[in-house]
Design a protein around this motif. Structure first.
Motif, PDB file in Angstrom:
ATOM      1  N   VAL A 147       0.833  -1.201   0.000  1.00  0.00           N
ATOM      2  CA  VAL A 147       0.000   0.000   0.000  1.00  0.00           C
ATOM      3  C   VAL A 147       0.866   1.249   0.000  1.00  0.00           C
ATOM      4  O   VAL A 147       0.615   2.210  -0.745  1.00  0.00           O
ATOM      5  N   ALA A 148       1.924   1.239   0.835  1.00  0.00           N
ATOM      6  CA  ALA A 148       2.816   2.399   0.888  1.00  0.00           C
ATOM      7  C   ALA A 148       3.510   2.618  -0.450  1.00  0.00           C
ATOM      8  O   ALA A 148       3.670   3.763  -0.901  1.00  0.00           O
ATOM      9  N   ALA A 149       3.918   1.538  -1.117  1.00  0.00           N
ATOM     10  CA  ALA A 149       4.567   1.659  -2.428  1.00  0.00           C
ATOM     11  C   ALA A 149       3.610   2.229  -3.462  1.00  0.00           C
ATOM     12  O   ALA A 149       3.998   3.050  -4.302  1.00  0.00           O
ATOM     13  N   GLN A 150       2.330   1.807  -3.404  1.00  0.00           N
ATOM     14  CA  GLN A 150       1.346   2.331  -4.348  1.00  0.00           C
ATOM     15  C   GLN A 150       1.140   3.827  -4.144  1.00  0.00           C
ATOM     16  O   GLN A 150       1.035   4.594  -5.098  1.00  0.00           O
ATOM     17  N   LEU A 151       1.113   4.260  -2.882  1.00  0.00           N
ATOM     18  CA  LEU A 151       0.970   5.691  -2.585  1.00  0.00           C
ATOM     19  C   LEU A 151       2.221   6.465  -2.993  1.00  0.00           C
ATOM     20  O   LEU A 151       2.136   7.543  -3.578  1.00  0.00           O
ATOM     21  N   GLY A 194      14.363   0.854   9.651  1.00  0.00           N
ATOM     22  CA  GLY A 194      13.090   0.834   8.952  1.00  0.00           C
ATOM     23  C   GLY A 194      13.128   1.640   7.669  1.00  0.00           C
ATOM     24  O   GLY A 194      12.514   1.271   6.655  1.00  0.00           O
ATOM     25  N   ALA A 195      13.870   2.754   7.672  1.00  0.00           N
ATOM     26  CA  ALA A 195      13.987   3.577   6.465  1.00  0.00           C
ATOM     27  C   ALA A 195      14.725   2.819   5.370  1.00  0.00           C
ATOM     28  O   ALA A 195      14.281   2.787   4.210  1.00  0.00           O
ATOM     29  N   ASP A 196      15.850   2.213   5.716  1.00  0.00           N
ATOM     30  CA  ASP A 196      16.617   1.464   4.724  1.00  0.00           C
ATOM     31  C   ASP A 196      15.816   0.272   4.196  1.00  0.00           C
ATOM     32  O   ASP A 196      15.849  -0.033   3.000  1.00  0.00           O
ATOM     33  N   ARG A 197      15.109  -0.410   5.087  1.00  0.00           N
ATOM     34  CA  ARG A 197      14.311  -1.569   4.658  1.00  0.00           C
ATOM     35  C   ARG A 197      13.209  -1.153   3.698  1.00  0.00           C
ATOM     36  O   ARG A 197      12.952  -1.823   2.697  1.00  0.00           O
ATOM     37  N   LEU A 198      12.550  -0.013   3.982  1.00  0.00           N
ATOM     38  CA  LEU A 198      11.439   0.408   3.141  1.00  0.00           C
ATOM     39  C   LEU A 198      11.928   0.867   1.763  1.00  0.00           C
ATOM     40  O   LEU A 198      11.232   0.667   0.755  1.00  0.00           O
ATOM     41  N   VAL A 199      13.120   1.465   1.695  1.00  0.00           N
ATOM     42  CA  VAL A 199      13.689   1.828   0.396  1.00  0.00           C
ATOM     43  C   VAL A 199      13.853   0.570  -0.465  1.00  0.00           C
ATOM     44  O   VAL A 199      13.541   0.575  -1.671  1.00  0.00           O
ATOM     45  N   GLU A 200      14.325  -0.514   0.144  1.00  0.00           N
ATOM     46  CA  GLU A 200      14.479  -1.776  -0.589  1.00  0.00           C
ATOM     47  C   GLU A 200      13.118  -2.348  -0.981  1.00  0.00           C
ATOM     48  O   GLU A 200      12.941  -2.862  -2.096  1.00  0.00           O
ATOM     49  N   ALA A 201      12.142  -2.247  -0.071  1.00  0.00           N
ATOM     50  CA  ALA A 201      10.801  -2.758  -0.379  1.00  0.00           C
ATOM     51  C   ALA A 201      10.172  -1.966  -1.522  1.00  0.00           C
ATOM     52  O   ALA A 201       9.524  -2.542  -2.408  1.00  0.00           O
TER      53      ALA A 201
END
Length: 461
Positions: A312-316, A332-339
């Protein structure tokens, strides 16, 4: 004397009733048997006087809210920067920055600042705080001192404190053109980089210092930075500095400046955490706030399953335009960049574990539009002042209502509109609603799922 009676330690039989010559105001106690101190030998070094210490600022006291005069957009209509008392050179620089007419907060605070009053201003991000205190600071310093000569080693006479390096640099980019137009020089003092170059700059002489409390306090402790000539001090985002544990460092810095100096404090919130500083260092201040203009921001809460949050975050984030995503931790920031990359969305991280060079580069790429998505922690993101952020996504909900206010203030700057979306799991929905009540925000709540049509309305077509 009764058996077992013990006289109090301050008991003196000479002072009891009927004690004759001792019971009068001329009585002086007998000299102490302690020998008189031996005078220092000739040529011996003098004993240094004890160091003056700043009094502690209480942070656990509960204060009443600061009463403020509210100014509306209608009251600022038709007012020019010249009407506020700014000189032609600064007005020309304002025009170069695209500031043709003043915002309400500037209309309210600049005249009092130029008159030398202590000033408090509350306004969300984008309300013109930096120009309000920056233009007033330079003009006021010129009125006090005139154009100073380039005397080598001259001590600064104005100081601006900010909670983060990024914010200090952005403040300097705003103030520096004003200062140069008048003939003043600025320097930036912040941690995370070697202090040698900063010390060299101070040796050459400077008029206005802009920096963070830790580095400024450290240089002052080492005797490299003389704050005794500072006659104007500005605290930008003082409540954030308190949240970050800088309150005693700020207290120590203010204690070193001129006691009779002028102080200004600007923030998105003015609460009890800064009241201790106000009580001690800003007597009889002029307090202003901008009428609540949060209507320009659309607040949404999306309830999502934990396993669906990344999608959902990626779609936004990939919905178009400039998007800022908040997370709670550096990992969490580094992980979300990869996600995000796995979902085809390019993004950059901004957090405290990056070097200053990396942080500056990532922020510059976001500001210039080379990358549209930035994933940031609160500590790093508190210094972000970027125009045209269309959407703020709170991947991790904020820890308190003040954090929500500051995060939300990154969009909807000035007269622009924006959207703030907070992702929560169903079990945390009610807690988030309570936080919004504390923040004074009304939000629409709806469920969301990856690829769901309910997310289409947030896309920028």
């Amino acid at each position: 004397m009764a058996r077992g009676y013990k006289a109090p330690s301050n008991y003196d039989p000479r002072k009891k009733k009927g004690a004759g010559k001792f019971n009068n105001k001329r009585y002086r106690p007998e000299p102490s048997a302690r020998p008189a101190p031996t005078p220092p030998e000739k040529g011996a070094p003098k004993r240094e006087a004890p160091e003056r210490r700043a009094p502690r600022i209480p942070t656990d006291e509960v204060y009443a809210p600061l009463p403020a005069t509210t100014i509306t957009a209608a009251e600022a209509e038709g007012v020019s920067f010249a009407d506020l008392g700014l000189g032609p050179r600064i007005i020309r620089e304002l025009a170069k920055q695209g500031a043709e007419t003043p915002y309400p907060l500037q209309v309210a605070t600049i005249p009092d600042a130029l008159a030398g009053r202590n000033v408090l201003g509350r306004g969300r991000t984008g309300s013109g705080k930096t120009i309000a205190f920056g233009a007033a600071l330079v003009e006021r310093l010129f009125l006090l001192r005139g154009k100073r000569g380039r005397v080598e080693g001259r001590a600064p006479q104005a100081l601006v404190l900010a909670p983060t390096r990024e914010l200090a640099l952005q403040i300097d980019r705003t103030i520096q053109p004003f200062a140069r137009a008048i003939g003043f020089f600025t320097t930036q003092l912040y941690g995370g980089v070697p202090a040698a170059r900063q010390r060299e700059g101070l040796k050459r002489g400077v008029d206005i210092v802009i920096g963070t409390p830790g580095r400024i306090n450290d240089l002052a402790d080492r005797g490299t930075l003389d704050l005794s000539q500072v006659v104007i001090t500005v605290l930008d985002e003082a409540d954030i500095m308190s949240d970050m544990g800088f309150i005693e460092q700020v207290n120590s810095i203010l204690f070193r400046t001129r006691p009779s100096g002028q102080r200004m404090l600007f923030s998105a919130t003015l609460d009890s955490q800064v009241r201790g500083l106000v009580e001690r260092y800003l007597p009889n201040p002029a307090v202003y706030e901008v009428a609540d203009d949060r209507a320009a921001i659309d607040h949404r809460i999306l309830t999502v399953r934990r396993d669906d949050k990344d999608a959902v975050a990626a779609q936004l984030a990939g919905s178009g335009g400039r998007v800022l995503v908040f997370v709670r931790t550096k990992l969490g920031a580094d992980r979300l960049v990869e996600a995000f990359a796995e979902h085809g969305v390019t993004s950059l991280a901004l957090h405290g574990d990056l070097t200053q060079e990396q942080r500056t580069e990532n922020l510059d790429r976001f500001q210039s539009g080379k990358v549209d998505v930035l994933v940031a922690t609160d500590v790093a993101a508190r210094g972000i002042h970027v125009d045209d952020i269309r959407l703020v996504v709170q991947f991790d909900p904020p820890i308190g209502h003040k954090t929500y206010v500051h995060r939300a203030g990154r969009t909807g700057r000035a007269e622009a509109s924006g959207t703030v979306i907070t992702l929560v799991t169903p079990s945390h929905r009610d807690r988030m609603r309570d936080m919004l009540v504390e923040a004074g925000v009304e939000a629409h709540v709806q469920p969301a799922s990856p690829g769901g049509r309910e997310l289409d309305e947030f896309a920028q077509f």
